[in-house]
Scaffold this active site. Structure first.
Site, PDB file in Angstrom:
ATOM      1  N   ASP A 177       0.823  -1.217   0.000  1.00 51.42           N
ATOM      2  CA  ASP A 177       0.000   0.000   0.000  1.00 51.42           C
ATOM      3  C   ASP A 177       0.851   1.258   0.000  1.00 51.42           C
ATOM      4  O   ASP A 177       2.032   1.239   0.338  1.00 51.42           O
ATOM      5  CB  ASP A 177      -0.937   0.020   1.217  1.00 51.42           C
ATOM      6  N   GLU A 205       0.305  -1.480   5.534  1.00 51.71           N
ATOM      7  CA  GLU A 205       1.314  -1.042   6.508  1.00 51.71           C
ATOM      8  C   GLU A 205       1.087   0.406   6.904  1.00 51.71           C
ATOM      9  O   GLU A 205       1.250   0.784   8.057  1.00 51.71           O
ATOM     10  CB  GLU A 205       2.714  -1.217   5.905  1.00 51.71           C
TER      11      GLU A 205
HETATM   12 ZN   LIG Z   1       6.804   2.223   4.072  1.00 51.89          ZN
END
Ligand SMILES: [Zn+2]
Length: 337
Positions: free
Chosen positions: A92, A187
Site C-alpha cells: 500500500d 502497513e
Molecule cells: Zn513504508
C-alpha cells in the site's frame, strides 16, 4: 565480493523498469475500511506480483485472502544450511496524499539544482529543504509530476526484492541461502502485520522500507492510534448561558493541553510524541484522531495516562460533557522481539 558491470546494469535496469510499472498501480490503503486488505487495488497488485514471482521460478507462491503474498526461493546448491532470511515490503501507499494516476518522471544525472514539477508549479524540491538530496548528485532521481505521491514508499522495496530474485535467477554465480519473500498490505494504516502468517516467515527478516542507501534499522516506534470523542450539548446561542456544552470548542482546549514539545516537529532521534491528525465536529459532537509514538512502551503508557487525566479534568470542568478515549496498539518496537 565484487559485482560485474553486467550484473550492475541488470540490477539497475530491472529495478527501474519494475519500479516505474508498480508506481502506476494505485494501491492507497484506507483507514476507514474494515476489510483485509483495506482496498481492492492492493489485492490486484499482490496478484500481479505473485505471478511475477512464479515466472521467476519461486516456489510455494501464495496470495492469501487477506492480500499477503508469500514465496520461497531455494538456496544455491551447497548453501542449504545457511540461515534463511525473509525480505519484506508493503503493497500500500499512504492515504495522506493522492496516489492515483502516478506519472513518474526521471531526472537524469541530477545536478543538485532545484527540481520543479509540471503539474504543481508551487512545489520545488531543493537541497535546502531536503539536504539528503546532495548525496544523489550525479545519479538519476525519480519523482512524481507534483500532483500525486510517487509511492516509492514502498514500491521501491518491492522492485528491489523482485529484482534481487530475477538477478539470482539470471546469474547463478551469485550464491545465496534460502530466501522467503513476503509482501504485506496496509502497513501505512498500522495493519501490516494484523493478518500476517508468522509460520511462513523465518526467524530473521529484513523489511526493505528504509530511506537511505545502506541504512540498517534495528528498531522502530511503539505505535498507538487514539480516537477521542467529545459529546456536548447544543443550545441556541441566544439562550446558551449555563447550558451549552460546545464539544468542538472544548475539544480544541483539550488538545491544546498536549505538550507542544512532544510533537513530531519538535522531536528527533529517540524522542516520542503525540501527533494530532484530524479534528472535526460541531457544538454537539467532536472527534479527534491522534497517533502516539515512542521507542519505549512505558513512555507511551504515560501518554495514555495523561490523556485519561485530561478526560477527567475536562469532564469535571464541564458537567454533562462526555469524553470517550479509544486506544489501539498498532505495532510494537521490533527491537523487543
Ligand atoms: Zn513504508
Amino acid at each position: 565480493m565484487s559485482i560485474s558491470k553486467e550484473i550492475q546494469a541488470f540490477l539497475l535496469n530491472n529495478s527501474i523498469d519494475r519500479f516505474l510499472r508498480y508506481v502506476k498501480i494505485w494501491t492507497v490503503s484506507d483507514e476507514i475500511s474494515k476489510t483485509f486488505p483495506s482496498t481492492k487495488n492492493q489485492f490486484e497488485l499482490g496478484k500481479l506480483l505473485a505471478e511475477e514471482l512464479k515466472s521467476l521460478n519461486l516456489e510455494d507462491v501464495v496470495h492469501d485472502k487477506f492480500g499477503f503474498v508469500y514465496a520461497f526461493l531455494p538456496s544455491s546448491k551447497g548453501f542449504e544450511k545457511v540461515q534463511t532470511i525473509g525480505l519484506i515490503a508493503h503493497l500500500d501507499t499512504s492515504p495522506a496524499v493522492n496516489g492515483k494516476d502516478v506519472k513518474p518522471v526521471i531526472h537524469k544525472n541530477y545536478d543538485g539544482g532545484d527540481i520543479k514539477f509540471a503539474q504543481n508549479t508551487d512545489l520545488t524540491l531543493t537541497t535546502v529543504d531536503s539536504p539528503q538530496l546532495k548525496e544523489y548528485i550525479g545519479l538519476d532521481i525519480v519523482t512524481s509530476q507534483g500532483d500525486t505521491l510517487l509511492g516509492a514508499d514502498n514500491k521501491a522495496g518491492i522492485a528491489e526484492i523482485i529484482t534481487a530474485c530475477a538477478t539470482w535467477q539470471k546469474f547463478p554465480e551469485l550464491k545465496h541461502g534460502p530466501i522467503v519473500i513476503c509482501f504485506t498490505p496496509d502497513e501505512e494504516i498500522g495493519r501490516g502485520t494484523t493478518k500476517i502468517n508468522m509460520k511462513k516467515l523465518p526467524e530473521v527478516c529484513y523489511t526493505m522500507d528504509g530511506s537511505e542507501m545502506g541504512q540498517l534499522e534495528i528498531e522502530c516506534f511503539d505505535a498507538w492510534g487514539v480516537i477521542i470523542k467529545f459529546k456536548g450539548l447544543n443550545v441556541h446561542p441566544g439562550y446558551a448561558k449555563g447550558l451549552m456544552i460546545n464539544a468542538i470548542h472544548i475539544a480544541s482546549r483539550f488538545l491544546s493541553d498536549l505538550p507542544e514539545a512532544e510533537s513530531p516537529e519538535k522531536t528527533e532521534d529517540r524522542e516520542g510524541f503525540y501527533h494530532l491528525s484530524t479534528l472535526k465536529g460541531n457544538e454537539e459532537e467532536a472527534s479527534a484522531t491522534l497517533i502516539v509514538r515512542d521507542f519505549e512502551l512505558e513512555n507511551n503508557k504515560k501518554r495514555m495516562e495523561y490523556l485519561k487525566s485530561l478526560k477527567s479534568k475536562y469532564e469535571a470542568l464541564y458537567p454533562g460533557l462526555k469524553i470517550e478515549l479509544a486506544f489501539k496498539h498498532q505495532y510494537e518496537n521490533m527491537f523487543t522481539y
